[in-house]
Design a protein around this motif. Structure first.
Motif, PDB file in Angstrom:
ATOM      1  N   VAL A 107       0.821  -1.209   0.000  1.00 53.00           N
ATOM      2  CA  VAL A 107       0.000   0.000   0.000  1.00 53.00           C
ATOM      3  C   VAL A 107       0.855   1.260   0.000  1.00 53.00           C
ATOM      4  O   VAL A 107       0.794   2.060  -0.936  1.00 53.00           O
ATOM      5  CB  VAL A 107      -0.950   0.016   1.215  1.00 53.00           C
ATOM      6  CG1 VAL A 107      -1.850   1.244   1.145  1.00 53.00           C
ATOM      7  CG2 VAL A 107      -1.776  -1.260   1.255  1.00 53.00           C
ATOM      8  N   VAL A 108       1.656   1.405   1.044  1.00 51.49           N
ATOM      9  CA  VAL A 108       2.360   2.673   1.224  1.00 51.49           C
ATOM     10  C   VAL A 108       3.346   2.953   0.100  1.00 51.49           C
ATOM     11  O   VAL A 108       3.282   4.001  -0.541  1.00 51.49           O
ATOM     12  CB  VAL A 108       3.076   2.693   2.589  1.00 51.49           C
ATOM     13  CG1 VAL A 108       3.898   3.965   2.732  1.00 51.49           C
ATOM     14  CG2 VAL A 108       2.059   2.588   3.698  1.00 51.49           C
ATOM     15  N   SER A 109       4.244   1.979  -0.178  1.00 51.00           N
ATOM     16  CA  SER A 109       5.276   2.270  -1.175  1.00 51.00           C
ATOM     17  C   SER A 109       4.637   2.483  -2.546  1.00 51.00           C
ATOM     18  O   SER A 109       5.025   3.389  -3.289  1.00 51.00           O
ATOM     19  CB  SER A 109       6.321   1.155  -1.213  1.00 51.00           C
ATOM     20  OG  SER A 109       5.753  -0.035  -1.699  1.00 51.00           O
ATOM     21  N   ARG A 110       3.628   1.692  -2.886  1.00 52.56           N
ATOM     22  CA  ARG A 110       2.935   1.889  -4.155  1.00 52.56           C
ATOM     23  C   ARG A 110       2.233   3.240  -4.211  1.00 52.56           C
ATOM     24  O   ARG A 110       2.303   3.958  -5.211  1.00 52.56           O
ATOM     25  CB  ARG A 110       1.868   0.817  -4.365  1.00 52.56           C
ATOM     26  CG  ARG A 110       2.433  -0.528  -4.704  1.00 52.56           C
ATOM     27  CD  ARG A 110       1.302  -1.454  -5.122  1.00 52.56           C
ATOM     28  NE  ARG A 110       1.765  -2.827  -5.169  1.00 52.56           N
ATOM     29  CZ  ARG A 110       1.025  -3.835  -5.606  1.00 52.56           C
ATOM     30  NH1 ARG A 110      -0.222  -3.607  -6.007  1.00 52.56           N
ATOM     31  NH2 ARG A 110       1.508  -5.067  -5.630  1.00 52.56           N
ATOM     32  N   GLY A 111       1.538   3.558  -3.123  1.00 46.78           N
ATOM     33  CA  GLY A 111       0.819   4.828  -3.090  1.00 46.78           C
ATOM     34  C   GLY A 111       1.780   5.997  -3.249  1.00 46.78           C
ATOM     35  O   GLY A 111       1.534   6.911  -4.046  1.00 46.78           O
ATOM     36  N   ILE A 112       2.891   5.939  -2.514  1.00 47.86           N
ATOM     37  CA  ILE A 112       3.880   7.010  -2.599  1.00 47.86           C
ATOM     38  C   ILE A 112       4.414   7.125  -4.026  1.00 47.86           C
ATOM     39  O   ILE A 112       4.528   8.227  -4.586  1.00 47.86           O
ATOM     40  CB  ILE A 112       5.038   6.730  -1.608  1.00 47.86           C
ATOM     41  CG1 ILE A 112       4.541   6.846  -0.160  1.00 47.86           C
ATOM     42  CG2 ILE A 112       6.205   7.672  -1.853  1.00 47.86           C
ATOM     43  CD1 ILE A 112       4.230   8.234   0.294  1.00 47.86           C
ATOM     44  N   ALA A 113       4.721   5.987  -4.639  1.00 52.24           N
ATOM     45  CA  ALA A 113       5.263   6.006  -6.003  1.00 52.24           C
ATOM     46  C   ALA A 113       4.250   6.611  -6.977  1.00 52.24           C
ATOM     47  O   ALA A 113       4.597   7.455  -7.814  1.00 52.24           O
ATOM     48  CB  ALA A 113       5.636   4.590  -6.438  1.00 52.24           C
ATOM     49  N   ALA A 114       2.981   6.193  -6.837  1.00 56.60           N
ATOM     50  CA  ALA A 114       1.944   6.712  -7.730  1.00 56.60           C
ATOM     51  C   ALA A 114       1.790   8.216  -7.562  1.00 56.60           C
ATOM     52  O   ALA A 114       1.711   8.972  -8.543  1.00 56.60           O
ATOM     53  CB  ALA A 114       0.623   5.998  -7.458  1.00 56.60           C
ATOM     54  N   MET A 115       1.783   8.664  -6.301  1.00 53.63           N
ATOM     55  CA  MET A 115       1.635  10.095  -6.040  1.00 53.63           C
ATOM     56  C   MET A 115       2.826  10.874  -6.581  1.00 53.63           C
ATOM     57  O   MET A 115       2.676  11.943  -7.159  1.00 53.63           O
ATOM     58  CB  MET A 115       1.497  10.358  -4.534  1.00 53.63           C
ATOM     59  CG  MET A 115       0.200   9.872  -3.914  1.00 53.63           C
ATOM     60  SD  MET A 115      -1.290  10.534  -4.710  1.00 53.63           S
ATOM     61  CE  MET A 115      -1.843   9.112  -5.637  1.00 53.63           C
ATOM     62  N   ARG A 116       4.018  10.284  -6.427  1.00 55.85           N
ATOM     63  CA  ARG A 116       5.215  10.964  -6.924  1.00 55.85           C
ATOM     64  C   ARG A 116       5.135  11.145  -8.443  1.00 55.85           C
ATOM     65  O   ARG A 116       5.444  12.216  -8.963  1.00 55.85           O
ATOM     66  CB  ARG A 116       6.468  10.178  -6.547  1.00 55.85           C
ATOM     67  CG  ARG A 116       7.751  10.808  -7.094  1.00 55.85           C
ATOM     68  CD  ARG A 116       8.977  10.145  -6.532  1.00 55.85           C
ATOM     69  NE  ARG A 116       9.207  10.519  -5.147  1.00 55.85           N
ATOM     70  CZ  ARG A 116       9.480   9.679  -4.163  1.00 55.85           C
ATOM     71  NH1 ARG A 116       9.564   8.378  -4.416  1.00 55.85           N
ATOM     72  NH2 ARG A 116       9.686  10.119  -2.937  1.00 55.85           N
ATOM     73  N   ALA A 117       4.667  10.100  -9.130  1.00 55.90           N
ATOM     74  CA  ALA A 117       4.549  10.178 -10.586  1.00 55.90           C
ATOM     75  C   ALA A 117       3.588  11.306 -10.964  1.00 55.90           C
ATOM     76  O   ALA A 117       3.883  12.118 -11.851  1.00 55.90           O
ATOM     77  CB  ALA A 117       4.066   8.843 -11.137  1.00 55.90           C
ATOM     78  N   LEU A 118       2.457  11.369 -10.257  1.00 60.08           N
ATOM     79  CA  LEU A 118       1.478  12.412 -10.554  1.00 60.08           C
ATOM     80  C   LEU A 118       2.060  13.799 -10.292  1.00 60.08           C
ATOM     81  O   LEU A 118       1.867  14.726 -11.083  1.00 60.08           O
ATOM     82  CB  LEU A 118       0.227  12.217  -9.697  1.00 60.08           C
ATOM     83  CG  LEU A 118      -0.773  11.164 -10.192  1.00 60.08           C
ATOM     84  CD1 LEU A 118      -1.936  11.032  -9.212  1.00 60.08           C
ATOM     85  CD2 LEU A 118      -1.284  11.525 -11.577  1.00 60.08           C
ATOM     86  N   ILE A 119       2.773  13.920  -9.186  1.00 56.13           N
ATOM     87  CA  ILE A 119       3.353  15.225  -8.844  1.00 56.13           C
ATOM     88  C   ILE A 119       4.358  15.646  -9.913  1.00 56.13           C
ATOM     89  O   ILE A 119       4.363  16.797 -10.370  1.00 56.13           O
ATOM     90  CB  ILE A 119       4.035  15.168  -7.455  1.00 56.13           C
ATOM     91  CG1 ILE A 119       2.983  14.976  -6.366  1.00 56.13           C
ATOM     92  CG2 ILE A 119       4.820  16.450  -7.204  1.00 56.13           C
ATOM     93  CD1 ILE A 119       3.556  14.593  -5.004  1.00 56.13           C
ATOM     94  N   GLU A 120       5.189  14.685 -10.339  1.00 47.07           N
ATOM     95  CA  GLU A 120       6.189  15.031 -11.360  1.00 47.07           C
ATOM     96  C   GLU A 120       5.521  15.462 -12.659  1.00 47.07           C
ATOM     97  O   GLU A 120       5.955  16.407 -13.323  1.00 47.07           O
ATOM     98  CB  GLU A 120       7.153  13.855 -11.570  1.00 47.07           C
ATOM     99  CG  GLU A 120       8.223  13.836 -10.474  1.00 47.07           C
ATOM    100  CD  GLU A 120       9.005  12.531 -10.409  1.00 47.07           C
ATOM    101  OE1 GLU A 120       8.638  11.575 -11.127  1.00 47.07           O
ATOM    102  OE2 GLU A 120       9.979  12.479  -9.630  1.00 47.07           O
TER     103      GLU A 120
END
Lengths: 182, 182
Positions: free
Chosen positions: B109-122
DNA sequence: GTCAATACTGACTGAACAGTCAGTCAACAT
DNA sequence: ATGTTGACTGACTGTTCAGTCAGTATTGAC
């Protein structure tokens, strides 16, 4: 505190607490009514001094950002990554089963913190340091990353350490606009 | 789930679970190795479908803000203020005592969520929708108010109800700049 | 030194509860 | 009809642990 943090309320043994305190189990009952009241007093004793210290804000010289930074710095030092942070996590954990603890925590910590943050935000808006007017309606947003940092250090630090100080700085940049040289 | 949420792991009685399931206690042991593995499977079974649903993002038509809003909307509907939200609080609570659960939760959950959010932010930074470049280093900031909303609903809703949807909107205004008409 | 008052001890008790297992029973096969 | 399987039951067992209390140690007054 160590025992409760490590095992949670139900799984903590009074024998262990007594042992750690270098005292017999019976002695505990000379000082506390029962296990529950011991837990409640623990929360009070640990939390109150932090609230006192954190609400004793420095004299309002300088910008609102500086005030918020001072607050965040104290929080970082006194709570995030410390035993007190673990206790906050524990309150989140046990809150629903201890209405007395949850009530106390809301009354003494959360509602005061929210009110203090709201006051700061309104000052920031009035002085033109903060653009987003609606932020005053949700001071939780200001505090959220700090709380996440507390939980993160407790749960995930060994998977992925988090530089809480830097994260808070970025968050404040987001709220106040331009970066400051520190 | 109801029993574990209401009482926490240690204080939950298998007799109660069996009763609620309309089954004898022995039957539980035909399906689960022991209480711990039952708790772990519960977490898996409840969490995995949510992650699946949340990571199935809509096709990237429109702005990054719209993508994030869709994500937040789903999260609001599927987690905040629901039993699943309570389970998230429970994971925070029991995590330190169940490394297996905490590991699973971080990994899935956490690592995937963080990665997905990071992609969106970038993406948002690349497209000029997000100003704060450093946000990509701390996607936690993007998610923090949503997590706070989960915890708030569990602990403080009866003291002070929180309009999570509105709070998330304000937070997105903070990140993306100007307000949108919804 | 004696005596009381107070502080502490830790073996004990009773209740709660996870996990077991000999036995029941419904479903289906022969 | 009779036999076989395997899902299900729930009384039982052993353990754990909060809370008790009769007894021991310490302190301090006179």
């Amino acid at each position: 505190m160590e025992e409760f943090i490590a095992r949670g309320f139900a799984a903590t043994r009074l024998d262990d607490i007594a042992k750690r305190a270098g005292v017999a189990k019976g002695t505990i009952y000379l000082h506390f009514k029962d296990k529950e009241s011991m837990f409640e007093e623990l929360v009070r004793i640990v939390i109150v001094p932090v609230v006192t210290k954190l609400t004793a804000l420095p004299p309002p010289t300088g910008s609102v950002r500086e005030l918020v930074e001072a607050f965040a710095g104290n929080f970082l030092k006194e709570v995030i990554g410390t035993r007190r942070g673990d206790l906050v996590r524990l309150i989140v954990a046990e809150g629903p089963r201890f209405p007395a603890v949850a009530d106390f925590y809301y009354r003494e910590v959360v509602s005061r913190g929210i009110a203090a943050m709201r006051a700061l935000i309104e000052l920031g808006i009035a002085r033109g340091e903060i653009r987003e007017k609606d932020l005053a309606r949700y001071p939780q947003i200001l505090v959220a990353p700090a709380m996440i940092a507390v939980i993160w250090q407790s749960l995930f630090a060994r998977h992925a350490p988090l530089d809480a100080q830097e994260m808070l700085r970025v968050h404040l940049d987001l709220i106040f606009g331009e970066r400051r040289t520190t």
